[in-house]
Scaffold this active site. Structure first.
Site, short mmCIF file in Angstrom:
data_model
loop_
_atom_site.label_atom_id
_atom_site.label_comp_id
_atom_site.label_asym_id
_atom_site.label_seq_id
_atom_site.Cartn_x
_atom_site.Cartn_y
_atom_site.Cartn_z
N LYS A 1 63.39 -10.57 -4.59
CA LYS A 1 63.70 -9.55 -3.57
C LYS A 1 62.40 -8.95 -3.08
O LYS A 1 61.39 -8.97 -3.81
CB LYS A 1 64.55 -8.44 -4.19
CG LYS A 1 65.37 -7.65 -3.19
CD LYS A 1 66.65 -8.39 -2.88
CE LYS A 1 67.54 -7.66 -1.91
NZ LYS A 1 68.90 -8.20 -1.93
N GLY B 1 79.92 2.19 4.87
CA GLY B 1 78.76 1.45 5.38
C GLY B 1 79.19 0.56 6.53
O GLY B 1 80.22 -0.13 6.45
N ALA C 1 77.25 -6.13 6.53
CA ALA C 1 78.38 -6.43 5.64
C ALA C 1 79.64 -5.65 6.02
O ALA C 1 80.71 -6.22 6.17
CB ALA C 1 77.98 -6.14 4.19
N1 GLU Z 1 70.18 -10.02 1.11
C1 GLU Z 1 71.35 -10.75 0.77
C2 GLU Z 1 71.83 -10.42 -0.63
O1 GLU Z 1 71.55 -9.37 -1.18
C3 GLU Z 1 71.16 -12.25 1.00
C4 GLU Z 1 70.06 -12.88 0.25
C5 GLU Z 1 69.73 -14.26 0.73
O2 GLU Z 1 70.41 -14.79 1.59
O3 GLU Z 1 68.76 -14.81 0.21
O4 GLU Z 1 72.55 -11.16 -1.22
#
Ligand code: GLU
Length: 425
Positions: free
Chosen positions: A115, A227, A231
């Site tokens: 991340k 939210g 999403a």
């Molecule tokens: N940011 C999204 C998550 O928390 C997608 C991560 C991705 O596609 O690598 O799952």
């Protein structure tokens, strides 16, 4: 989104990474995990912190702070989004990177977890400043990225345009186009069909399967969504389209709106696009984020920040199913309360795994240079999510634990097996 009135002394001390470690510890105890493997899985393998000088529109240079955490790559290259948020901290990024590790494992895609993020407020940046900031991040962090090493994607306040600038900057540094370095790209630059709404779509598969297990029909069920970013917005639309639910409440960082007769998702999306908020939606009553969590609805979808359902408010939650599209919305204390109340929780890294699943499909398509149609992506996503949902449900039954602990047990066991087979511990 602020933690609204749920905030208290507990929130001031809330550390998401400590929460992620505590969740792992519980799973390790249930599994009887080897202590050396447990120790390895409690910490990130690698992390990078960077300073990013960016030329602002007024000619001055501002230094931003950025992070990338590669939590664990035992099962494949690390994978996970980039958040541009004013409250970003290294511990939050660590927690999110750990959750990505379990997320990729629970849906059984050959990727590890990572991340990243930048401390910034995108609302205060011009498009030019945002582009220069995105490119500056890749100039620093690009050296540890690559389709076989670590692959970012969109997350909170990042989007396909930002992915496009980053893919371009990376390709310039490499001297050739290398689309597989990042996912969530625009279609014209190697993006995948269905990636845009994949997180919400995967969540809908989980809700469908949960309703089947509980013997209830989703048609007409009432839904509240906290939210209204990528999403939440798509969950409102797809909930109506795929499951026939009635969305009665939605919120964003400024507050929420409610209408017992139902809010038309397409109209509220248009209203938010035009005004920047769901507030002021015609015919709806204004509510707070805290009210929304405690509403009498069939399905509650937290799709905003971490630490929203906690020891302060969990006992007031009335929903029958909680489908967590956000990362880390529920604390371990709240988990226990919800479990005792008999609420069916679809835990975050299972419920919101649709995004990374289609990101994985995007990487596969980039590697082959051959692109799938939307139906193929939807079918393969549904298959992955259904399998993962039932693996977790079966583990919960077999081990007699709550769904989050079951999801941890399934995922951690898979990562631990890879660690052991590789001879790391
Ligand atoms: N940011 C999204 C998550 O928390 C997608 C991560 C991705 O596609 O690598 O799952």
């Amino acid at each position: 989104m602020k933690a609204s009135s749920a905030s208290g002394s507990e929130d001031a001390q809330f550390n998401p990474f400590h929460m992620a470690q505590a969740q792992l510890d519980t799973a390790a105890a249930i599994l009887g995990l080897d202590p050396q493997i447990h120790a390895l899985l409690r910490e990130p393998l690698r992390e990078m912190q960077v300073s990013l000088p960016v030329r602002m529109d007024d000619g001055t240079v501002r230094i931003f702070k950025g992070f990338r955490v590669q939590y664990n790559d035992a099962r494949g290259p690390t994978k996970g989004g980039l958040r541009f948020h004013p409250d970003e901290t290294i511990d939050l990024v660590r927690a999110l990177a750990a959750w990505m590790t379990w997320k990729c494992a629970v849906v059984d895609i050959p990727l590890g977890g990572g991340k990243g993020g930048i401390i910034c407020n995108t609302r205060e940046l011009s498009q030019g400043e945002l582009e220069r900031l995105s490119r500056a991040y890749i100039r620093q962090v690009g050296r540890i990225l690559g389709p076989e090493m670590d692959v970012p994607a969109p997350d909170m306040y990042t989007n396909p345009q930002i992915m496009a600038w980053m893919a371009d900057e990376y390709s310039v540094l490499q001297g050739h186009n290398d689309w597989g370095v990042i996912t969530g790209k625009p279609l014209i630059m190697g993006g995948s069909k269905v990636r845009e709404d994949a997180t919400a779509r995967g969540g809908m598969t989980c809700i469908r399967e949960a309703a089947r297990l509980l013997g209830i029909d989703t048609r007409g069920m009432t839904v509240a969504i906290q939210g209204f970013g990528n999403a939440g917005r798509h969950a409102a639309r797809l909930g109506e389209e795929l499951l026939g639910v009635k969305v009665v409440a939605v919120s964003d960082s400024q507050g929420g709106v409610y209408n017992a007769a139902g809010l038309v998702p397409a109209e509220i999306i248009t209203h938010k696009r035009a005004t920047g908020t769901v507030l002021g939606f015609p015919g709806a009553e204004t509510i707070s984020n805290e009210d929304l969590l405690q509403m009498e609805v069939d399905i509650l979808i937290p799709a905003a920040l971490e630490n929203q359902i906690n020891a302060h408010n969990a006992s007031h939650v009335q929903a029958r199913i909680i489908a967590e599209l956000a990362n880390g919305p529920t604390t371990p204390e709240a988990d226990e309360i919800l479990y005792k109340k008999g609420i069916y929780v679809i835990p975050d890294f299972l419920c919101n795994a649709g995004g990374v699943t289609v990101s994985y499909f995007e990487m596969v398509q980039n590697a082959y240079g051959y692109y799938w149609n939307a139906e193929t992506v939807k079918e393969r996503l549904d298959e992955k999510m259904t399998e993962a949902f039932h693996a977790v449900h079966e583990a919960a039954q077999k081990l007699d634990v709550n769904n989050r602990q079951a999801a941890y047990c399934v995922a951690v066991q898979r990562v631990a097996d890879a660690v052991r087979l590789r001879g790391w511990a």
